[in-house]
Scaffold this motif. Structure first.
Motif, PDB file in Angstrom:
ATOM      1  N   SER A  96       0.841  -1.194   0.000  1.00 39.82           N
ATOM      2  CA  SER A  96       0.000   0.000   0.000  1.00 39.82           C
ATOM      3  C   SER A  96       0.874   1.241   0.000  1.00 39.82           C
ATOM      4  O   SER A  96       2.027   1.190   0.427  1.00 39.82           O
ATOM      5  CB  SER A  96      -0.932   0.012   1.218  1.00 39.82           C
ATOM      6  N   MET A  97       0.321   2.331  -0.500  1.00 40.20           N
ATOM      7  CA  MET A  97       1.051   3.591  -0.520  1.00 40.20           C
ATOM      8  C   MET A  97       0.073   4.736  -0.671  1.00 40.20           C
ATOM      9  O   MET A  97      -1.053   4.561  -1.156  1.00 40.20           O
ATOM     10  CB  MET A  97       2.033   3.615  -1.689  1.00 40.20           C
ATOM     11  N   ASN A  98       0.473   5.917  -0.227  1.00 37.29           N
ATOM     12  CA  ASN A  98      -0.305   7.116  -0.500  1.00 37.29           C
ATOM     13  C   ASN A  98      -0.174   7.457  -1.978  1.00 37.29           C
ATOM     14  O   ASN A  98       0.846   7.157  -2.605  1.00 37.29           O
ATOM     15  CB  ASN A  98       0.185   8.287   0.349  1.00 37.29           C
ATOM     16  N   PRO A  99      -1.181   8.099  -2.566  1.00 37.88           N
ATOM     17  CA  PRO A  99      -1.109   8.422  -3.992  1.00 37.88           C
ATOM     18  C   PRO A  99      -0.127   9.534  -4.322  1.00 37.88           C
ATOM     19  O   PRO A  99       0.193   9.748  -5.486  1.00 37.88           O
ATOM     20  CB  PRO A  99      -2.545   8.828  -4.328  1.00 37.88           C
ATOM     21  N   SER A 100       0.345  10.269  -3.315  1.00 37.57           N
ATOM     22  CA  SER A 100       1.292  11.361  -3.533  1.00 37.57           C
ATOM     23  C   SER A 100       1.966  11.674  -2.204  1.00 37.57           C
ATOM     24  O   SER A 100       1.525  11.201  -1.149  1.00 37.57           O
ATOM     25  CB  SER A 100       0.564  12.612  -4.067  1.00 37.57           C
ATOM     26  N   PRO A 101       3.041  12.465  -2.193  1.00 33.00           N
ATOM     27  CA  PRO A 101       3.704  12.790  -0.925  1.00 33.00           C
ATOM     28  C   PRO A 101       2.764  13.423   0.089  1.00 33.00           C
ATOM     29  O   PRO A 101       2.864  13.162   1.291  1.00 33.00           O
ATOM     30  CB  PRO A 101       4.812  13.766  -1.355  1.00 33.00           C
ATOM     31  N   ASP A 135       0.698  -7.960 -10.389  1.00 36.32           N
ATOM     32  CA  ASP A 135      -0.428  -8.246 -11.276  1.00 36.32           C
ATOM     33  C   ASP A 135      -1.460  -7.132 -11.318  1.00 36.32           C
ATOM     34  O   ASP A 135      -1.978  -6.788 -12.379  1.00 36.32           O
ATOM     35  CB  ASP A 135      -1.133  -9.537 -10.851  1.00 36.32           C
ATOM     36  N   ILE A 136      -1.777  -6.569 -10.169  1.00 43.83           N
ATOM     37  CA  ILE A 136      -2.911  -5.645 -10.069  1.00 43.83           C
ATOM     38  C   ILE A 136      -2.498  -4.379  -9.335  1.00 43.83           C
ATOM     39  O   ILE A 136      -1.894  -4.435  -8.261  1.00 43.83           O
ATOM     40  CB  ILE A 136      -4.096  -6.307  -9.323  1.00 43.83           C
ATOM     41  N   HIS A 137      -2.800  -3.222  -9.925  1.00 45.80           N
ATOM     42  CA  HIS A 137      -2.623  -1.927  -9.256  1.00 45.80           C
ATOM     43  C   HIS A 137      -4.020  -1.314  -9.112  1.00 45.80           C
ATOM     44  O   HIS A 137      -4.654  -1.015 -10.112  1.00 45.80           O
ATOM     45  CB  HIS A 137      -1.776  -0.950 -10.083  1.00 45.80           C
ATOM     46  N   ILE A 138      -4.463  -1.108  -7.906  1.00 43.08           N
ATOM     47  CA  ILE A 138      -5.810  -0.577  -7.686  1.00 43.08           C
ATOM     48  C   ILE A 138      -5.723   0.780  -7.013  1.00 43.08           C
ATOM     49  O   ILE A 138      -5.105   0.924  -5.959  1.00 43.08           O
ATOM     50  CB  ILE A 138      -6.664  -1.525  -6.817  1.00 43.08           C
ATOM     51  N   ARG A 212      -0.933   2.330 -26.536  1.00 46.05           N
ATOM     52  CA  ARG A 212      -1.235   3.615 -25.889  1.00 46.05           C
ATOM     53  C   ARG A 212      -0.494   3.775 -24.559  1.00 46.05           C
ATOM     54  O   ARG A 212      -0.022   4.866 -24.237  1.00 46.05           O
ATOM     55  CB  ARG A 212      -2.738   3.743 -25.653  1.00 46.05           C
ATOM     56  N   LEU A 213      -0.390   2.689 -23.796  1.00 47.71           N
ATOM     57  CA  LEU A 213       0.227   2.753 -22.470  1.00 47.71           C
ATOM     58  C   LEU A 213       1.705   2.364 -22.489  1.00 47.71           C
ATOM     59  O   LEU A 213       2.357   2.416 -21.454  1.00 47.71           O
ATOM     60  CB  LEU A 213      -0.527   1.842 -21.494  1.00 47.71           C
ATOM     61  N   ILE A 244     -10.728  -8.596 -20.738  1.00 49.29           N
ATOM     62  CA  ILE A 244      -9.484  -7.894 -21.050  1.00 49.29           C
ATOM     63  C   ILE A 244      -9.567  -6.437 -20.608  1.00 49.29           C
ATOM     64  O   ILE A 244      -8.627  -5.883 -20.014  1.00 49.29           O
ATOM     65  CB  ILE A 244      -9.182  -7.971 -22.558  1.00 49.29           C
ATOM     66  N   ALA A 245     -10.703  -5.789 -20.888  1.00 51.33           N
ATOM     67  CA  ALA A 245     -10.884  -4.384 -20.510  1.00 51.33           C
ATOM     68  C   ALA A 245     -10.777  -4.207 -18.999  1.00 51.33           C
ATOM     69  O   ALA A 245     -10.145  -3.258 -18.512  1.00 51.33           O
ATOM     70  CB  ALA A 245     -12.228  -3.876 -21.014  1.00 51.33           C
ATOM     71  N   GLU A 246     -11.372  -5.118 -18.240  1.00 50.16           N
ATOM     72  CA  GLU A 246     -11.310  -5.028 -16.776  1.00 50.16           C
ATOM     73  C   GLU A 246      -9.888  -5.238 -16.277  1.00 50.16           C
ATOM     74  O   GLU A 246      -9.423  -4.521 -15.381  1.00 50.16           O
ATOM     75  CB  GLU A 246     -12.248  -6.062 -16.153  1.00 50.16           C
ATOM     76  N   ALA A 247      -9.179  -6.200 -16.862  1.00 53.81           N
ATOM     77  CA  ALA A 247      -7.803  -6.456 -16.449  1.00 53.81           C
ATOM     78  C   ALA A 247      -6.903  -5.263 -16.727  1.00 53.81           C
ATOM     79  O   ALA A 247      -6.010  -4.945 -15.933  1.00 53.81           O
ATOM     80  CB  ALA A 247      -7.260  -7.700 -17.171  1.00 53.81           C
ATOM     81  N   ILE A 248      -7.132  -4.575 -17.843  1.00 57.63           N
ATOM     82  CA  ILE A 248      -6.352  -3.377 -18.163  1.00 57.63           C
ATOM     83  C   ILE A 248      -6.606  -2.285 -17.135  1.00 57.63           C
ATOM     84  O   ILE A 248      -5.686  -1.564 -16.722  1.00 57.63           O
ATOM     85  CB  ILE A 248      -6.696  -2.877 -19.582  1.00 57.63           C
ATOM     86  N   GLN A 249      -7.853  -2.145 -16.690  1.00 59.23           N
ATOM     87  CA  GLN A 249      -8.195  -1.129 -15.699  1.00 59.23           C
ATOM     88  C   GLN A 249      -7.535  -1.385 -14.348  1.00 59.23           C
ATOM     89  O   GLN A 249      -7.419  -0.485 -13.525  1.00 59.23           O
ATOM     90  CB  GLN A 249      -9.723  -1.071 -15.520  1.00 59.23           C
ATOM     91  N   TYR A 250      -7.094  -2.622 -14.130  1.00 60.80           N
ATOM     92  CA  TYR A 250      -6.435  -2.958 -12.877  1.00 60.80           C
ATOM     93  C   TYR A 250      -4.933  -2.684 -12.913  1.00 60.80           C
ATOM     94  O   TYR A 250      -4.178  -3.201 -12.087  1.00 60.80           O
ATOM     95  CB  TYR A 250      -6.670  -4.428 -12.517  1.00 60.80           C
ATOM     96  N   ARG A 251      -4.494  -1.865 -13.867  1.00 65.73           N
ATOM     97  CA  ARG A 251      -3.088  -1.455 -13.913  1.00 65.73           C
ATOM     98  C   ARG A 251      -3.038   0.073 -13.869  1.00 65.73           C
ATOM     99  O   ARG A 251      -2.603   0.725 -14.831  1.00 65.73           O
ATOM    100  CB  ARG A 251      -2.392  -2.021 -15.151  1.00 65.73           C
ATOM    101  N   SER A 252      -3.461   0.633 -12.759  1.00 65.85           N
ATOM    102  CA  SER A 252      -3.584   2.087 -12.609  1.00 65.85           C
ATOM    103  C   SER A 252      -2.281   2.819 -12.863  1.00 65.85           C
ATOM    104  O   SER A 252      -2.262   3.891 -13.472  1.00 65.85           O
ATOM    105  CB  SER A 252      -4.090   2.432 -11.199  1.00 65.85           C
ATOM    106  N   LEU A 253      -1.178   2.280 -12.407  1.00 64.16           N
ATOM    107  CA  LEU A 253       0.097   2.987 -12.496  1.00 64.16           C
ATOM    108  C   LEU A 253       0.676   2.967 -13.902  1.00 64.16           C
ATOM    109  O   LEU A 253       1.689   3.615 -14.152  1.00 64.16           O
ATOM    110  CB  LEU A 253       1.104   2.397 -11.506  1.00 64.16           C
ATOM    111  N   ASP A 254       0.054   2.219 -14.810  1.00 64.78           N
ATOM    112  CA  ASP A 254       0.472   2.237 -16.199  1.00 64.78           C
ATOM    113  C   ASP A 254      -0.284   3.310 -17.012  1.00 64.78           C
ATOM    114  O   ASP A 254       0.074   3.585 -18.140  1.00 64.78           O
ATOM    115  CB  ASP A 254       0.227   0.878 -16.878  1.00 64.78           C
ATOM    116  N   ARG A 255      -1.332   3.885 -16.404  1.00 66.67           N
ATOM    117  CA  ARG A 255      -2.159   4.810 -17.135  1.00 66.67           C
ATOM    118  C   ARG A 255      -1.608   6.222 -17.092  1.00 66.67           C
ATOM    119  O   ARG A 255      -0.868   6.598 -16.162  1.00 66.67           O
ATOM    120  CB  ARG A 255      -3.597   4.824 -16.573  1.00 66.67           C
TER     121      ARG A 255
END
Length: 260
Positions: A96-101, A135-138, A212-213, A244-255
């Protein structure tokens, strides 16, 4: 952010915090094992269980980087002059991590914000190759008061558990001929090509996401494995475009957009 991998929960990892420099003081030896007389580290003690890392960017980058090989091979090898020893390390990594400092990334109601440079420095503590192996970034967004105070109940944990058990039974049947393969996360590239076949529509969707990513080959395999699991949870024999679309959405840090 929460990063997820496997199922069974059997162990957690505790860390000290150095108030003088604001960093976790855990060493790479404590994590992967070693020493003059090698002992297993926390990732081997978490074998068949969970390794939970809280405030991920607060760990030294060198400590995080030593997890790359165990996450890939599910074992860690320690070499010494007179002998070499290998410890098992098939664990589920949850971080886990904060989204920003400041902790208020993209919050329009917050008086605090982080500049793009601060965000680059903050996210730079976690390397791309390490993120590729997750595998998953939420992204967990703030829960508004209305949601916190409403009395409507969500889906019961018992119902979710039954769905997960049935998905695991599907995977057990799928890999029944293998002695070392038991669930989707363990598939290698050859097995992914065998069990994660896509129709043309799903293939086109994944191709667009890759371009795209600017996703890596390792991220490509991770998406396919997650999509295979989503299909299993839905009791679908084939991987469909929506999986596939749902799995792509689970990679937040790639967006795009994560650095302001």
């Amino acid at each position: 952010m929460v990063f997820i991998g496997k199922w069974q929960i059997t162990g957690f990892l505790n860390f000290q915090f150095d108030v003088t420099n604001g960093q976790r003081t855990t060493s790479d030896v404590a994590l992967v094992g070693g020493g003059s007389y090698p002992q297993p580290g926390e990732i081997s003690l978490a074998h068949n269980g969970v390794l939970f890392l809280d405030e991920l960017p607060e760990f030294k980058r060198s400590v995080l980087e030593v997890m790359r090989q165990p996450l890939e091979d599910r074992e860690v090898t320690i070499s010494r002059a007179r002998f070499t020893i290998t410890y098992p390390s098939s664990f589920m990594l949850v971080a886990s991590m904060n989204p920003s400092p400041s902790g208020f990334f993209n919050d329009p109601n917050s008086p605090m914000s982080s500049s793009p440079m601060e965000m680059q420095r903050y996210m730079g503590k976690i390397s791309g190759p390490l993120l590729d192996r997750i595998d998953i970034h939420i992204e967990v967004t703030p829960v508004p008061f209305e949601k916190l105070s409403e009395e409507r109940k969500g889906e019961a944990s018992e119902v979710i558990r039954e769905r997960v058990i049935k998905a695991r039974e599907i995977q057990t049947e799928r890999f029944k001929e293998s002695e070392i393969l038991h669930y989707n996360a363990q598939m290698n590239t050859k097995q992914i090509r065998l069990y994660c076949k896509l129709d043309q529509e799903a293939l086109n969707l994944l191709k667009k996401a890759m371009e795209r990513l600017s996703l890596s080959a390792r991220a490509y395999d991770r998406i396919l494995k997650v999509a295979r699991t989503i299909a299993d949870l839905s009791k679908q024999k084939d991987i469909l475009p929506n999986h596939i679309a749902e799995a792509i959405q689970y990679r937040s840090l790639d967006r795009e957009g994560w650095l302001g």
